[in-house]
Design a protein around this motif. Structure first.
Motif, PDB file in Angstrom:
ATOM      1  N   VAL A 160      18.319  -2.243  19.438  1.00 39.41           N
ATOM      2  CA  VAL A 160      17.605  -1.751  18.255  1.00 39.41           C
ATOM      3  C   VAL A 160      17.817  -0.255  18.072  1.00 39.41           C
ATOM      4  CG1 VAL A 160      15.358  -1.442  17.168  1.00 39.41           C
ATOM      5  CG2 VAL A 160      15.852  -3.563  18.378  1.00 39.41           C
ATOM      6  N   ARG A 210      12.155  -4.278  11.883  1.00 38.09           N
ATOM      7  CA  ARG A 210      12.663  -3.392  12.930  1.00 38.09           C
ATOM      8  C   ARG A 210      11.510  -2.819  13.751  1.00 38.09           C
ATOM      9  NH1 ARG A 210      13.852   1.878  14.240  1.00 38.09           N
ATOM     10  NH2 ARG A 210      15.838   2.185  15.360  1.00 38.09           N
ATOM     11  N   ILE A 215      15.302  -8.728  15.148  1.00 40.51           N
ATOM     12  CA  ILE A 215      16.450  -7.831  15.041  1.00 40.51           C
ATOM     13  C   ILE A 215      17.399  -8.302  13.949  1.00 40.51           C
ATOM     14  CG2 ILE A 215      18.516  -7.008  16.250  1.00 40.51           C
ATOM     15  CD1 ILE A 215      16.841  -7.010  18.827  1.00 40.51           C
TER      16      ILE A 215
END
Length: 292
Positions: free
Chosen positions: A118, A93, A66
């Protein structure tokens, strides 16, 4: 681990040497925290920090994925000419999403929370909270406190805040303990306030220790704490030993001298003994910062 302890006391620079040792041994969590400590010390993403995150991420650490996914300021990313063997933020990602999704499907509440971080989709925050991740429970309660979510009645919102703060506190999350203590004050439930403030202090949470230590030195106490100058002096002295971590010494310098004025030399000595016993029987001080 000493490095993580120092990092959680907002002593990032001091933490680096300890974290480097563990990171070199291949500890993915130490590698993540090393990246964090370097980045925060330097105030930007250095190559050294990136290397630490990448080493951690390649071991499956979603937090590092992340962090790398958010590294969009790198010149090669802007120019579109990063080395072929290097993943770009979008790839990190996707890896974070894929990894967290697999773990979330297995019922991992922390991974559900990371899906929320996320994607930004509140449904993952709610799922994580319902599945018992105390940080998510605290975050959900805070979101409702700040006006998020939809409630027909103000009383329903307050009940939801209390429910999730209580779940977080009972799950052992110190900020949740202090959050529940604050809710208790609003309800004028001082017994609950004292209970959770004391539990937060026992966990090593700096905010809890400072509050508990300060209240014990008040006469009369606004919250019903019994006067205990020895314990008050000891706990405030404990925070003073942070020596700049989190800039809390200034607050202690405003309070501790007034406590000391009320004490005899014998009580001061007793407080120092109490302090050493406390340190040997309780976790080290921590600000419990959000890992992300």
């Amino acid at each position: 681990m000493q490095g993580i302890t120092l990092y959680n006391q907002f002593k990032a620079t001091s933490a680096v040497p300890f974290l480097e040792l563990a990171a070199q041994a291949g500890d993915h969590e130490a590698q993540y925290y090393l990246g964090e400590a370097i980045r925060k010390s330097k105030r930007y993403m250095t190559p050294e920090a990136k290397n630490a995150y990448e080493a951690s991420a390649l071991q499956g650490d979603i937090y590092s994925m992340i962090r790398l996914a958010g590294d969009t300021n790198d010149l090669c990313v802007a120019m579109g000419n990063c080395p072929k063997d290097r993943k770009e933020p979008g790839e990190w990602r996707k890896m974070a999403l894929d990894t967290a999704s697999v773990e979330a499907a297995k019922g991992n509440a922390e991974s559900m929370y990371l899906m929320f971080r996320v994607t930004g989709d509140d449904k993952w925050l709610e799922k994580s909270a319902k599945n018992g991740f105390s940080l998510a429970q605290f975050s959900l309660a805070t979101k409702y406190q700040e006006g998020g979510g939809f409630f027909l009645l103000p009383a329903s919102r307050l009940a939801a805040v209390e429910r999730w703060m209580k779940a977080s506190a009972e799950g052992g999350y110190p900020p949740g303990m202090m959050g529940l203590a604050a809710v208790s004050v609003e309800k004028n439930d001082l017994e609950s306030f004292r209970l959770w403030n004391e539990k937060a202090a026992a966990s090593g949470y700096v905010e809890g220790v400072f509050g508990y230590g300060s209240y014990l030195g008040e006469d009369p106490s606004n919250y019903g704490f019994k006067l205990d100058l020895v314990k008050s002096y000891a706990l405030l002295s404990l925070i003073y030993e942070l020596d700049g971590g989190g800039h809390v010494r200034r607050d202690i310098e405003d309070v501790l001298p007034d406590i000391a004025k009320k004490m005899s030399p014998e009580q001061i000595k007793e407080a120092k003994v109490f302090l050493e016993n406390w340190k040997s029987s309780h976790p080290p001080l921590s600000f419990f910062p959000d890992k992300l």
